[in-house]
Motif scaffolding. Sequence first.
Motif, PDB file in Angstrom:
ATOM      1  N   GLN A 149      -4.199   9.940  -0.854  1.00 16.73           N
ATOM      2  CA  GLN A 149      -4.988   8.766  -0.541  1.00 16.73           C
ATOM      3  C   GLN A 149      -4.137   7.523  -0.654  1.00 16.73           C
ATOM      4  N   ILE A 150      -4.608   6.460  -0.029  1.00 20.48           N
ATOM      5  CA  ILE A 150      -3.864   5.215   0.029  1.00 20.48           C
ATOM      6  C   ILE A 150      -4.360   4.289  -1.061  1.00 20.48           C
ATOM      7  N   LEU A 151      -3.420   3.709  -1.790  1.00 16.87           N
ATOM      8  CA  LEU A 151      -3.800   2.770  -2.832  1.00 16.87           C
ATOM      9  C   LEU A 151      -2.882   1.558  -2.801  1.00 16.87           C
ATOM     10  N   THR A 161       5.296   4.473   1.899  1.00 15.00           N
ATOM     11  CA  THR A 161       4.932   3.107   1.573  1.00 15.00           C
ATOM     12  C   THR A 161       4.647   2.362   2.866  1.00 15.00           C
ATOM     13  N   LEU A 162       3.479   1.782   2.934  1.00 17.45           N
ATOM     14  CA  LEU A 162       3.054   1.094   4.147  1.00 17.45           C
ATOM     15  C   LEU A 162       3.424  -0.386   4.021  1.00 17.45           C
ATOM     16  N   SER A 163       3.937  -0.949   5.062  1.00 18.38           N
ATOM     17  CA  SER A 163       4.355  -2.347   5.004  1.00 18.38           C
ATOM     18  C   SER A 163       3.148  -3.266   4.886  1.00 18.38           C
ATOM     19  N   ASP A 164       3.298  -4.294   4.073  1.00 18.50           N
ATOM     20  CA  ASP A 164       2.244  -5.304   4.015  1.00 18.50           C
ATOM     21  C   ASP A 164       2.353  -6.177   5.258  1.00 18.50           C
ATOM     22  N   PHE A 206       0.849  -1.177   0.000  1.00 17.19           N
ATOM     23  CA  PHE A 206       0.000   0.000   0.000  1.00 17.19           C
ATOM     24  C   PHE A 206       0.893   1.238   0.000  1.00 17.19           C
ATOM     25  N   HIS A 207       0.497   2.203  -0.776  1.00 14.92           N
ATOM     26  CA  HIS A 207       1.243   3.457  -0.835  1.00 14.92           C
ATOM     27  C   HIS A 207       0.309   4.619  -0.547  1.00 14.92           C
ATOM     28  N   ARG A 208       0.845   5.592   0.179  1.00 12.60           N
ATOM     29  CA  ARG A 208       0.139   6.858   0.325  1.00 12.60           C
ATOM     30  C   ARG A 208       0.630   7.754  -0.807  1.00 12.60           C
ATOM     31  N   VAL A 209      -0.278   8.161  -1.653  1.00 16.72           N
ATOM     32  CA  VAL A 209       0.089   8.874  -2.873  1.00 16.72           C
ATOM     33  C   VAL A 209      -0.588  10.237  -2.903  1.00 16.72           C
ATOM     34  N   LYS A 210       0.190  11.220  -3.315  1.00 18.74           N
ATOM     35  CA  LYS A 210      -0.374  12.556  -3.485  1.00 18.74           C
ATOM     36  C   LYS A 210      -0.746  12.759  -4.949  1.00 18.74           C
ATOM     37  N   CYS A 211      -1.966  13.187  -5.153  1.00 20.26           N
ATOM     38  CA  CYS A 211      -2.459  13.443  -6.506  1.00 20.26           C
ATOM     39  C   CYS A 211      -1.662  14.573  -7.149  1.00 20.26           C
ATOM     40  N   GLN A 212      -1.324  14.399  -8.429  1.00 17.16           N
ATOM     41  CA  GLN A 212      -0.561  15.428  -9.129  1.00 17.16           C
ATOM     42  C   GLN A 212      -1.400  16.657  -9.430  1.00 17.16           C
ATOM     43  N   ASN A 213      -2.693  16.478  -9.468  1.00 19.66           N
ATOM     44  CA  ASN A 213      -3.569  17.575  -9.873  1.00 19.66           C
ATOM     45  C   ASN A 213      -4.021  18.447  -8.710  1.00 19.66           C
ATOM     46  N   THR A 222      -7.469  -2.496 -11.333  1.00 22.79           N
ATOM     47  CA  THR A 222      -8.283  -1.439 -11.925  1.00 22.79           C
ATOM     48  C   THR A 222      -7.613  -0.090 -11.708  1.00 22.79           C
ATOM     49  N   VAL A 223      -7.959   0.859 -12.556  1.00 21.47           N
ATOM     50  CA  VAL A 223      -7.431   2.209 -12.406  1.00 21.47           C
ATOM     51  C   VAL A 223      -8.012   2.833 -11.151  1.00 21.47           C
ATOM     52  N   VAL A 224      -7.157   3.459 -10.363  1.00 25.63           N
ATOM     53  CA  VAL A 224      -7.608   4.148  -9.155  1.00 25.63           C
ATOM     54  C   VAL A 224      -7.743   5.632  -9.467  1.00 25.63           C
ATOM     55  N   LEU A 225      -8.899   6.164  -9.127  1.00 24.28           N
ATOM     56  CA  LEU A 225      -9.149   7.575  -9.378  1.00 24.28           C
ATOM     57  C   LEU A 225      -9.027   8.371  -8.091  1.00 24.28           C
ATOM     58  N   CYS A 226      -8.557   9.587  -8.216  1.00 26.46           N
ATOM     59  CA  CYS A 226      -8.486  10.490  -7.074  1.00 26.46           C
ATOM     60  C   CYS A 226      -9.886  10.737  -6.531  1.00 26.46           C
ATOM     61  N   SER A 227     -10.027  10.632  -5.230  1.00 27.62           N
ATOM     62  CA  SER A 227     -11.350  10.810  -4.636  1.00 27.62           C
ATOM     63  C   SER A 227     -11.764  12.270  -4.610  1.00 27.62           C
ATOM     64  N   SER A 228     -10.823  13.137  -4.852  1.00 27.32           N
ATOM     65  CA  SER A 228     -11.121  14.563  -4.803  1.00 27.32           C
ATOM     66  C   SER A 228     -11.409  15.149  -6.182  1.00 27.32           C
TER      67      SER A 228
END
Length: 57
Positions: free
Chosen positions: A17-19, A53-56, A5-12, A25-31
């Motif tokens: 959010q964590i993905l 990056t969150l440890s599994d 799992f990764h905590r990712v910052k949207c480029q836009n 499937t494609v993950v879309l920004c919730s915002s």
Amino acid sequence: MAGKFHRVKCQNCENEQILFDRSSTVVLCSSCGGNLTESTGGVTIIHGEIIETLSDQ
Ligand SMILES: [Zn+2]
């Protein structure tokens, strides 16, 4: 084959959010609805900035 799992910052919009990097499937920004990932033949490409990056388990 454990993914991570990764905590990712949207480029836009800088929403964070964590993905999961093995999502099929494609993950879309919730915002803003922009693509955070792209899936190409089983490999997930992350477009945003990986903050953490969150440890599994
Ligand atoms: Zn966004």
